[in-house]
Design an enzyme around this catalytic site. Sequence first.
Site, PDB file in Angstrom:
ATOM      1  N   PRO A  48      -2.554  -6.828  -0.223  1.00 26.12           N
ATOM      2  CA  PRO A  48      -1.866  -7.173   1.028  1.00 26.12           C
ATOM      3  C   PRO A  48      -1.598  -8.677   1.128  1.00 26.12           C
ATOM      4  O   PRO A  48      -0.840  -9.113   1.984  1.00 26.12           O
ATOM      5  CB  PRO A  48      -2.841  -6.713   2.117  1.00 26.12           C
ATOM      6  CG  PRO A  48      -4.162  -6.598   1.455  1.00 26.12           C
ATOM      7  CD  PRO A  48      -3.913  -6.314   0.016  1.00 26.12           C
TER       8      PRO A  48
ATOM      9  N   GLU B  64     -13.045  -3.757  -0.856  1.00 24.77           N
ATOM     10  CA  GLU B  64     -12.553  -5.009  -0.262  1.00 24.77           C
ATOM     11  C   GLU B  64     -11.565  -5.728  -1.176  1.00 24.77           C
ATOM     12  O   GLU B  64     -11.068  -6.805  -0.860  1.00 24.77           O
ATOM     13  CB  GLU B  64     -13.724  -5.950   0.055  1.00 24.77           C
ATOM     14  CG  GLU B  64     -14.612  -5.475   1.188  1.00 24.77           C
ATOM     15  CD  GLU B  64     -13.837  -5.233   2.472  1.00 24.77           C
ATOM     16  OE1 GLU B  64     -12.949  -6.032   2.792  1.00 24.77           O
ATOM     17  OE2 GLU B  64     -14.123  -4.223   3.137  1.00 24.77           O
TER      18      GLU B  64
ATOM     19  N   ARG C 102      13.931   3.558 -10.379  1.00 23.60           N
ATOM     20  CA  ARG C 102      15.288   4.024 -10.080  1.00 23.60           C
ATOM     21  C   ARG C 102      16.354   2.981 -10.400  1.00 23.60           C
ATOM     22  O   ARG C 102      17.542   3.277 -10.439  1.00 23.60           O
ATOM     23  CB  ARG C 102      15.397   4.496  -8.631  1.00 23.60           C
ATOM     24  CG  ARG C 102      15.144   3.435  -7.600  1.00 23.60           C
ATOM     25  CD  ARG C 102      14.839   4.066  -6.264  1.00 23.60           C
ATOM     26  NE  ARG C 102      15.917   4.921  -5.803  1.00 23.60           N
ATOM     27  CZ  ARG C 102      17.075   4.472  -5.334  1.00 23.60           C
ATOM     28  NH1 ARG C 102      17.312   3.182  -5.321  1.00 23.60           N
ATOM     29  NH2 ARG C 102      17.992   5.303  -4.915  1.00 23.60           N
TER      30      ARG C 102
ATOM     31  N   ASP D 270      23.251   1.144  -2.963  1.00 20.18           N
ATOM     32  CA  ASP D 270      22.166   1.363  -2.013  1.00 20.18           C
ATOM     33  C   ASP D 270      22.017   0.202  -1.047  1.00 20.18           C
ATOM     34  O   ASP D 270      22.450  -0.907  -1.339  1.00 20.18           O
ATOM     35  CB  ASP D 270      20.831   1.519  -2.757  1.00 20.18           C
ATOM     36  CG  ASP D 270      20.644   2.914  -3.293  1.00 20.18           C
ATOM     37  OD1 ASP D 270      21.264   3.835  -2.745  1.00 20.18           O
ATOM     38  OD2 ASP D 270      19.889   3.072  -4.256  1.00 20.18           O
TER      39      ASP D 270
HETATM   40  N1  SAH Z   1     -10.090  -6.829   2.091  1.00 18.37           N
HETATM   41  C1  SAH Z   1      -8.719  -6.920   1.656  1.00 18.37           C
HETATM   42  C2  SAH Z   1      -8.014  -5.568   1.731  1.00 18.37           C
HETATM   43  C3  SAH Z   1      -8.508  -4.601   0.729  1.00 18.37           C
HETATM   44  S1  SAH Z   1      -7.666  -3.100   0.823  1.00 18.37           S
HETATM   45  C4  SAH Z   1      -7.970  -7.928   2.525  1.00 18.37           C
HETATM   46  O1  SAH Z   1      -8.302  -8.031   3.699  1.00 18.37           O
HETATM   47  O2  SAH Z   1      -7.044  -8.582   2.031  1.00 18.37           O
HETATM   48  C5  SAH Z   1      -8.055  -2.373  -0.714  1.00 18.37           C
HETATM   49  C6  SAH Z   1      -6.963  -2.402  -1.760  1.00 18.37           C
HETATM   50  O3  SAH Z   1      -5.825  -1.717  -1.272  1.00 18.37           O
HETATM   51  C7  SAH Z   1      -6.455  -3.775  -2.136  1.00 18.37           C
HETATM   52  O4  SAH Z   1      -7.251  -4.357  -3.153  1.00 18.37           O
HETATM   53  C8  SAH Z   1      -5.050  -3.472  -2.633  1.00 18.37           C
HETATM   54  O5  SAH Z   1      -5.043  -3.105  -3.983  1.00 18.37           O
HETATM   55  C9  SAH Z   1      -4.657  -2.288  -1.798  1.00 18.37           C
HETATM   56  N2  SAH Z   1      -3.775  -2.634  -0.666  1.00 18.37           N
HETATM   57  C10 SAH Z   1      -4.104  -2.589   0.642  1.00 18.37           C
HETATM   58  N3  SAH Z   1      -3.091  -2.943   1.424  1.00 18.37           N
HETATM   59  C11 SAH Z   1      -2.053  -3.217   0.598  1.00 18.37           C
HETATM   60  C12 SAH Z   1      -0.706  -3.638   0.814  1.00 18.37           C
HETATM   61  N4  SAH Z   1      -0.229  -3.862   2.020  1.00 18.37           N
HETATM   62  N5  SAH Z   1       0.071  -3.814  -0.265  1.00 18.37           N
HETATM   63  C13 SAH Z   1      -0.418  -3.609  -1.516  1.00 18.37           C
HETATM   64  N6  SAH Z   1      -1.665  -3.209  -1.779  1.00 18.37           N
HETATM   65  C14 SAH Z   1      -2.492  -3.012  -0.730  1.00 18.37           C
END
Ligand code: SAH
Length: 262
Positions: free
Chosen positions: A88, A115, A153, A168
């Site tokens: 994220p 996490e 795609r 698209d």
């Molecule tokens: N503690 C982290 C979130 C971990 S979520 C923080 O606060 O930044 C667990 C896993 O989900 C992450 O390591 C990632 O691989 C995935 N993930 C969660 N949200 C995501 C998003 N918006 N985009 C891409 N991967 C995501």
Amino acid sequence: MQIAVLTIFPNMFDLFWDHGIVRRAIAGGHIRPDTLDIRAFTADRHHVTDDRPYGGGCGMVMKPEPLARAIDVSRDRIDGAVTVLMSPQGVKLSQQTAEELARRRGLIFICGRYEGVDARIVGRHVDYELSIGDYVLSGGELAAMVAMDAVIRLLPGVLGGAESAARDSFSDGLLEHEHYTRPREFEAQTVPEVLLSGNHEAIARWRHRMSLIETLLRRPDLLEHRRLDDRERQILRQWLQTLERILRHQAAHRPDSLSGRQ
Ligand code: SAH
């Protein structure tokens, strides 16, 4: 293109590889997928992939050693691959990012859980951190599928109609025009006449106009950042003139209630 996915839930990808465009891309030899179970790269008896965070706090962190091994093995298998960690905190996925990834020779997607992954993996072994939006998922698997679908795609030859990816939404900075199929009338709504005309030029003009208005109404920010061509500028000017005419007309007829008010 060779695509590897590193995950502790490899089965989640069985359905993904087995449907629609992605399945066709595999059958047609456009992509060669490889789902690697991170657990297989652990050295301990219990195949542990996570551990408690240094410094305390809740949640677990993905251990670096199995991930590093899985990445090394994938890099050996895929020449010139780019390593993409789903996170994220990464760069937000856009059509442009997807196009960029589609030009690479190979991709290795890393799916986090808990996490997230040990920071030393991010520094040494990851080329890109990629987010699919400002919200937190419980794992990177769905995020990786979203990114892979957007990339696959776009690969040459994957989509049936040679031009459909180019048309698209987003690919030329506009949202796509609306679509209709049979029946001609549905719930008292008819298909726009021009689409039945057989006049390809008129249809193309109508679609372009619809793209422009959809984008203007729903995503004006896209128009602000796009280089408009002459025709598009002309259409926008015509709309502006129409709007001004309407407002002038209103002001002339209801001076008390409308003039001077925003
Ligand atoms: N503690 C982290 C979130 C971990 S979520 C923080 O606060 O930044 C667990 C896993 O989900 C992450 O390591 C990632 O691989 C995935 N993930 C969660 N949200 C995501 C998003 N918006 N985009 C891409 N991967 C995501």
